[in-house]
Scaffold this motif. Structure first.
Motif, short mmCIF file in Angstrom:
data_model
loop_
_atom_site.label_atom_id
_atom_site.label_comp_id
_atom_site.label_asym_id
_atom_site.label_seq_id
_atom_site.Cartn_x
_atom_site.Cartn_y
_atom_site.Cartn_z
N SER A 1 0.88 -1.24 -0.02
CA SER A 1 -0.07 0.04 -0.16
C SER A 1 0.89 1.23 0.00
CB SER A 1 -0.87 0.05 1.23
OG SER A 1 -0.21 -0.18 2.47
N SER A 2 1.90 1.34 0.74
CA SER A 2 2.92 2.41 0.88
C SER A 2 3.31 2.55 -0.64
CB SER A 2 3.97 2.40 1.92
OG SER A 2 3.47 2.11 3.13
N GLU B 1 0.69 4.15 -2.89
CA GLU B 1 0.60 5.72 -2.53
C GLU B 1 1.57 6.53 -3.15
OE1 GLU B 1 0.61 5.80 1.71
OE2 GLU B 1 -1.42 4.87 2.02
#
Length: 368
Positions: free
Chosen positions: A108-109, A112
């Motif tokens: 997820s990082s 982003e």
């Protein structure tokens, strides 16, 4: 394709991918990193990689492609490290792990930041390990599963496939969830069953000393996957626990049904049970590479005299036919001995059969 590729984890899979990329994209620079410095040194010496990265960051910052060929838990840690690095904006990151949903969730990082991660799983392996066992042909005709999330552009998936073109693999694109379900059925679950058969046999052997001797040959073959890395399979099972619990529940119902057939002495139903299993199993593709690496075995009758094994392997070496494993069956009393030789491909097995028939006056192939 030009660019820099870093392979993190220089074992059998990582090393073989590096060779495939070097073969297809000779203008690319292949950088390698392994926590075992000896593996890195060996990979450079063997020409598997062009450069050694002292740290992951050293090799990853300018990379156009990052391949993580590490166990699933280590892959998650590496992804977290990469998420904090100033990576090339157009870099593609992929892995080679046997589970996908939790791996993808851990990116997820990266998402982003607009960094592309595409899960990958080359469904191939070997009886050997380490970068010294790496081969360009390891993935040939094997399924290579890619698991991009919905937001990943098709052009990015095609670019990854372009980098991996030298594998000559059969690419399939599926969701991470579907990947874990399918591999749970055809790979993870069979490993549990094989281990459970061995564990039960071990317990029974405490009261019957002949069991280990009689469990040679065929028993070893049908349970061979139970000898896989315990550390690796611990992590895989925990990553895919929900699906495996569901499959184990179904297996218990299946075994309950077999038990009822036996209790009722239902001869016709028992026949049908084995007959249906035989038909489904016989209908499976013979030349496809599946989730579990296949053995291409040649069985050879041999007389009992000193030097016979080295004589046969000498014939194979003369024809430059590589073997992956060799053993003697000890349970056959009707013949002098059976030598079982395993090969990387069906083509090698057939070449070996012709070779032995040509050179040998006594060794006779008895099947595969």
């Amino acid at each position: 394709m030009k660019g820099r590729v870093i392979v993190i984890g220089l074992g059998l899979i990582g090393g073989s991918l590096a060779l495939c990329i070097k073969k297809e994209h000779n203008e690319a620079t292949i950088v390698g990193f392994d926590i075992n410095k000896e593996q890195s040194r060996l990979a450079k010496m063997l020409g598997v990689i062009d450069e050694i990265a002292e740290t992951i960051e050293d090799g990853a910052i300018d990379a156009n492609l990052i391949i993580i060929a590490a166990p699933v838990n280590e892959t998650k840690e590496i992804l977290q490290m990469l998420a904090k690095m100033p990576l090339h904006p157009d870099v593609i990151i992929t892995d080679t792990g046997s589970t996908k949903r939790k791996i993808v969730e851990s990116t997820s990082s990266l998402k982003e930041r607009g960094i592309t991660f595409i899960g990958g799983h080359p469904m191939a392996g070997s009886h050997k390990s380490g970068v010294s066992a790496a081969k360009e042909i390891l993935f040939e005709n094997a399924f290579y599963l890619l698991t991009p999330e919905e937001h990943i552009e098709t052009t990015k998936v095609e670019r990854l496939r372009g980098w991996l073109l030298g594998t000559n693999a059969k690419f399939l694109t599926i969701t991470p969830e579907n990947h874990d379900y399918l591999t749970g059925i055809v790979s993870h679950f069979p490993h549990i069953i094989a281990a459970s058969i061995v564990r039960q046999t071990e317990k029974l052997s405490e009261a019957e000393s002949l069991i280990p001797r009689l469990a040679a040959g065929g028993f070893r073959d049908i349970t061979r996957i139970a000898s896989s890395s315990p550390e690796m399979w611990k992590d895989i099972l925990l990553h895919n626990r929900e699906i495996l619990i569901e499959l184990l529940n179904q297996w218990q119902e299946e075994m309950k049904g077999v038990k009822i057939l036996l209790e009722n002495e239902n001869s016709a139903a028992i026949f049908d049970y084995f007959n249906q299993a035989k038909h489904f199993r016989d209908g499976l593709p013979m030349k496809e590479k599946g989730a579990i690496p296949a053995f291409y075995d040649l069985f050879v009758d041999i007389p009992d005299y000193p030097g016979v094994i080295s004589e046969i392997t000498g014939y194979l070496a003369k024809e430059k036919i590589s073997i992956t494993n060799i053993r003697i069956l000890e349970t056959r009393e009707d013949i002098n001995g059976v030598l079982v030789i395993s090969f990387q491909t069906e083509e090698d097995r057939q070449r070996a059969e012709r070779c032995i028939d040509t050179y040998s006056s006594y060794a006779t192939s008895i099947g595969s």
